[in-house]
Write a protein that holds these residues in place. Structure first.
Motif, PDB file in Angstrom:
ATOM      1  N   LEU A 129       0.831  -1.206   0.000  1.00  0.00           N
ATOM      2  CA  LEU A 129       0.000   0.000   0.000  1.00  0.00           C
ATOM      3  C   LEU A 129       0.865   1.255   0.000  1.00  0.00           C
ATOM      4  N   SER A 133       1.132   3.832  -3.090  1.00  0.00           N
ATOM      5  CA  SER A 133       0.682   5.192  -2.800  1.00  0.00           C
ATOM      6  C   SER A 133       1.767   6.213  -3.114  1.00  0.00           C
ATOM      7  N   ASP A 141      -2.904   7.854  -4.408  1.00  0.00           N
ATOM      8  CA  ASP A 141      -2.282   8.251  -3.147  1.00  0.00           C
ATOM      9  C   ASP A 141      -3.325   8.776  -2.174  1.00  0.00           C
ATOM     10  N   ILE A 144      -5.613   5.830  -0.836  1.00  0.00           N
ATOM     11  CA  ILE A 144      -4.938   4.946   0.119  1.00  0.00           C
ATOM     12  C   ILE A 144      -4.667   5.661   1.431  1.00  0.00           C
ATOM     13  N   ALA A 187       2.664   1.302   6.046  1.00  0.00           N
ATOM     14  CA  ALA A 187       2.227   2.031   4.856  1.00  0.00           C
ATOM     15  C   ALA A 187       2.770   3.459   4.845  1.00  0.00           C
ATOM     16  N   ARG A 191       5.586   4.771   2.236  1.00  0.00           N
ATOM     17  CA  ARG A 191       5.150   5.843   1.329  1.00  0.00           C
ATOM     18  C   ARG A 191       6.116   7.023   1.379  1.00  0.00           C
TER      19      ARG A 191
END
Length: 312
Positions: A129, A133, A141, A144, A187, A191
């Protein structure tokens, strides 16, 4: 290596795969050298080594439990109830006459496996994820991250309680609940790292050569965030063990007579005034395990983060 770099600069459409022959040997040597440097940095941190030794010894003892103890972890012996710590019972016995040392060892298997699998599951959801993202941006983006924000809007333990209460009390559902509230951490970290890495020159060069999005994410970005993921993984196992123990403590996990640390704490809290050992030793097992995991995670972070290495 120099010739290879010059060829890439002269022809941006040239392949960026690993060089061959002598240059491939240089790549391998550089990888080995970096691994050795990380190991040396880790070994310099005494508390991290202590944490590693604690976890290794604990795992060995837990695996060898059938060879180390002569009692059954769930067999009741009312004639032996509430015996204090002694040579025959290192940690004493509980309200049903069961040997606490045996139950702590077998309970360690459950707690460590629950912590390990819940974090593995959370990592397997959070890393993709975060990678998608950060790389895709835009609507993907936003979608998520808003989902992650929803998860983060609940206190982790409260979210786990809601999930287990909905699915039903069981050890498997505890793993699922802890994994779900562990997902946002992976996540968001992945990211943030992806947003930075995708702007690097080598990623742009790979894109210019015609590499697909999946290849760029898996071959060029993911390997560079694995060190962060490894640190998070080691740190989150301790948190997962505490969360799973808490769920078991309030009756939302395993069921008696399972030798789970949270259940042992729950059953022993009513005897703290006189039979203190019933709850004390499971609590110490949790403390030592989580402390060892946190020391190990801190050591990995310091060894793998070049910014920290340079500042020390």
């Amino acid at each position: 290596m120099v010739r290879w770099l010059k060829s890439v600069m002269a022809d941006p459409t040239a392949t960026l795969e690993k060089p061959t022959n002598v240059d491939e040997t240089l790549w391998a040597q550089r990888h080995v050298s970096e691994s050795r440097r990380v190991l040396q940095q880790f070994l310099k941190r005494r508390m991290a080594v202590v944490g590693l030794l604690v976890i290794v010894i604990e795992i060995v003892v837990i695996i060898a439990a059938p060879l180390l103890v002569a009692y059954d972890p769930i067999e009741v012996s009312m004639a032996d109830r509430f015996l204090p710590p002694s040579a025959g019972h290192m940690m004493g016995t509980d309200e049903l006459g069961r040997d606490l040392f045996t139950r702590v060892l077998y309970g360690g298997r459950i707690s460590l496996l629950v912590g390990l699998f819940s974090v593995l599951l959370g990592m397997s959801m959070g890393v993709p994820l975060g990678l998608l993202s950060g790389y895709a941006g835009g609507f993907v983006d936003e979608a998520i991250m808003r989902f992650i924000d929803v998860l983060l809007s609940f206190p982790g333990m409260l979210l786990a309680i809601v999930i287990v209460a909905t699915l039903g009390p069981s050890t498997v559902n505890v793993v699922i609940a802890v994994a779900i509230f562990s997902t946002p951490t992976f996540a968001r970290v992945v990211r943030g790292a992806t947003l930075s890495i995708k702007e690097f020159t080598y990623v742009e060069a790979a894109r210019c050569t015609g590499a697909g999005h999946a290849r760029i994410m898996l071959k060029h970005i993911l390997p560079n965030v694995l060190s962060l993921v490894l640190v998070l993984f080691s740190l989150n196992i301790g948190m997962a063990i505490i969360s799973a123990t808490g769920l078991n403590f309030i009756g939302l996990g395993g069921r008696p007579p399972s030798p789970e640390w949270g259940l042992m704490l729950s059953s022993g809290r009513g005897y703290l005034r006189h039979e203190w050992w019933v709850a004390t030793f499971p609590g110490l097992a949790i403390l030592i395990t989580v402390l060892g995991l946190n020391l190990l995670g801190d050591g990995l972070r310091d060894a793998l983060d070049p910014r920290i290495r340079k500042s020390r």
